[in-house]
Enzyme design. Structure first.
Site, PDB file in Angstrom:
ATOM      1  N   ASP A 195      10.221   5.471 -10.159  1.00 42.13           N
ATOM      2  CA  ASP A 195       9.811   6.042 -11.454  1.00 42.13           C
ATOM      3  C   ASP A 195      10.417   7.414 -11.710  1.00 42.13           C
ATOM      4  O   ASP A 195      10.613   7.806 -12.866  1.00 42.13           O
ATOM      5  CB  ASP A 195       8.285   6.125 -11.542  1.00 42.13           C
ATOM      6  CG  ASP A 195       7.639   4.776 -11.803  1.00 42.13           C
ATOM      7  OD1 ASP A 195       8.379   3.777 -11.905  1.00 42.13           O
ATOM      8  OD2 ASP A 195       6.405   4.711 -11.915  1.00 42.13           O
ATOM      9  N   LYS A 199      -0.779  -4.243  -3.243  1.00 40.93           N
ATOM     10  CA  LYS A 199      -2.085  -3.689  -2.850  1.00 40.93           C
ATOM     11  C   LYS A 199      -2.207  -2.301  -3.453  1.00 40.93           C
ATOM     12  O   LYS A 199      -1.640  -1.334  -2.945  1.00 40.93           O
ATOM     13  CB  LYS A 199      -2.232  -3.620  -1.334  1.00 40.93           C
ATOM     14  CG  LYS A 199      -3.581  -3.076  -0.888  1.00 40.93           C
ATOM     15  CD  LYS A 199      -3.656  -2.953   0.621  1.00 40.93           C
ATOM     16  CE  LYS A 199      -4.972  -2.319   1.047  1.00 40.93           C
ATOM     17  NZ  LYS A 199      -5.106  -0.916   0.608  1.00 40.93           N
ATOM     18  N   SER A 214       0.815  -1.216   0.000  1.00 36.35           N
ATOM     19  CA  SER A 214       0.000   0.000   0.000  1.00 36.35           C
ATOM     20  C   SER A 214       0.850   1.269   0.000  1.00 36.35           C
ATOM     21  O   SER A 214       1.534   1.561  -0.971  1.00 36.35           O
ATOM     22  CB  SER A 214      -0.938  -0.052   1.218  1.00 36.35           C
ATOM     23  OG  SER A 214      -1.876   0.978   1.185  1.00 36.35           O
TER      24      SER A 214
END
Length: 445
Positions: free
Chosen positions: A309, A323, A298
């Site tokens: 990224d 998740k 999460s």
């Protein structure tokens, strides 16, 4: 309560549900949606069943318990992360995000139809007895967990400090179920710890995301940076079960000066969020390695994905939990609450990590020490080696351990570097990173 009063109460509840259903399906212009007739028919069946239970069931039933049971069943069918909470359960959840709770210290979810451990919280009773991410809880006491809701499981596992709970688990690689008898305790949610692994390489451990995590991390970083040049940082997100989305965004923002952090997409526009980084007054340019594993879930995956990224950090370890949904906590009029999945979140590259998780740049399994290595590590005598030594529980009652004690920090650092191959590898990479950054790529540069 008399039968007449029960019937009046039940009818009032049913009217509320009926009107609530119609309002929920109304369009933005206030007109009832096209499928409302089908909903009305289903509500009529629901009403009919409740009336038959009230009239004919062998024992009298409380209307609120019937309605709550129906709501729990409805929400339970949506997904593993949505749940209906009674007033007491809702109040306990609110306390948990702010500081501490009583239990064994384990985050659970439903995965592949099994009640599954996302992660034991560091330093808690569950962690100390050896529970691991991925453990499947098949029994709580003598009750099988098949078809048990998350909230029901949490309620059974938690309890007063000092009491015991017995769990039966299945673990990959084990031929038969394992039995754990765990003594419940107060679980302090210390979300940030920091050390120096070498004079120039720092380490921060984020164990969960609660209401003050970003503030605590900011203070920890400022303390580490005070009067010292940091040449590398290890951000440890392993076995971090997640927490508040807002805190994941703020934590990511501490390391980023620009770029997208995370986006969320839901059915209603208020759930569509795009979070971007802000320019930091004090830029942090040192290289970062983020550690993840199958217990990173999460909010921890949001941070790892944002740093990966945006090319701000190398991610090292094993694939994370996966998740990728956002739960909104909605207070209800009678003091109860609804935890409802309202959106999915996406990393800056537009990738949903639901089920797939974050794949590390450098895949490296954690390798536990074998018996010989355990004997060879740390040959100095510890308190626990002395005959008649005080137990940890005795120490806590007599004199709470000072968390910032330098000797305790030194011991933790020594253990990390000796026993944790992922941390060691991260440190070596950061040392190499510093060396290679000084090498010129061509003559004259």
């Amino acid at each position: 309560m008399s039968i007449t009063k029960k019937r009046i109460t039940l009818n009032i509840v049913l009217i509320s549900l009926f009107v609530g259903g119609a309002l929920f399906l109304s369009g933005s212009d206030g007109e009832v949606g096209a499928d409302t007739k089908d909903v009305y028919k289903n509500i009529e069946i629901f009403t009919e069943v409740l009336r038959q239970i009230e009239k004919s069931y062998v024992e009298p039933q409380e209307p609120q318990e019937l309605i709550y049971g129906a709501i729990k069943g409805m929400v339970h069918n949506l997904d593993p992360h949505s749940s209906f909470m009674t007033k007491e359960e809702y109040r306990e959840l609110m306390l948990e995000t702010k500081g501490s709770f009583t239990g064994i210290g384990v985050e659970i979810t439903v995965k592949d139809n099994f009640l599954t451990v996302v992660s034991p919280i560091e330093g808690t009773p569950a962690d100390k007895v050896g529970m691991k991410a991925g453990d499947k809880i098949i029994k709580i006491e003598d009750t099988r967990t098949k078809d048990m809701s998350l909230m029901e499981a949490v309620k059974k596992i938690r309890g007063p400090k000092g009491t015991k709970v017995n769990l039966t688990i299945m673990r990959e690689g084990e031929a038969k179920p394992l039995e754990f008898s765990i003594t419940r305790g107060v679980i302090p949610l210390i979300s940030v710890r920091q050390y120096f692994l070498t004079p120039e390489i720092g380490y921060v451990r984020i164990s969960n995301f609660q209401s003050k995590t970003a503030k605590d991390l900011s203070e920890a970083l400022e303390e580490m940076e005070k009067g010292r040049e940091i040449k590398g940082l290890v951000v440890d997100l392993r076995n971090n079960p997640g927490g508040l989305l807002s805190q994941a965004i703020e934590v990511s923002d501490l390391f980023l000066n620009s770029g997208l952090i995370v986006s969320t997409k839901g059915r209603i526009s208020s759930q569509n969020i795009t979070a971007t980084a802000h320019t930091d007054k004090k830029p942090r340019t040192y290289p970062i390695i983020a550690l993840i594993n199958s217990g990173s879930a999460s909010a921890a995956e949001i941070v790892a994905g944002a740093l990966q990224d945006n090319k701000r950090a190398l991610v090292l370890g094993t694939r994370s939990f996966g998740k990728g949904s956002v739960q909104t906590i909605l207070p209800l009029s009678d003091g109860s609450g609804l935890r409802l999945t309202t959106a999915r979140y996406y990393t800056p590259s537009g990738k949903s990590i639901q089920s797939s998780g974050i794949v590390p740049d450098i895949e490296l399994d954690f390798t536990p020490l074998n018996e010989k290595e355990k004997k060879d590590v740390g040959k100095f005598v510890r308190e626990e080696d002395l005959e008649g030594h005080m137990t940890n529980e005795d120490v806590e009652e007599i004199a709470p351990v000072e968390k910032n004690n330098e000797m305790e920090k030194d011991r933790r650092v020594k253990m990390l570097l000796e026993r944790d191959n992922q941390v060691r590898h991260a440190v070596e990479l950061l040392k190499t990173w510093t060396i290679f950054s000084q090498i010129k790529t061509a003559p004259g540069e």
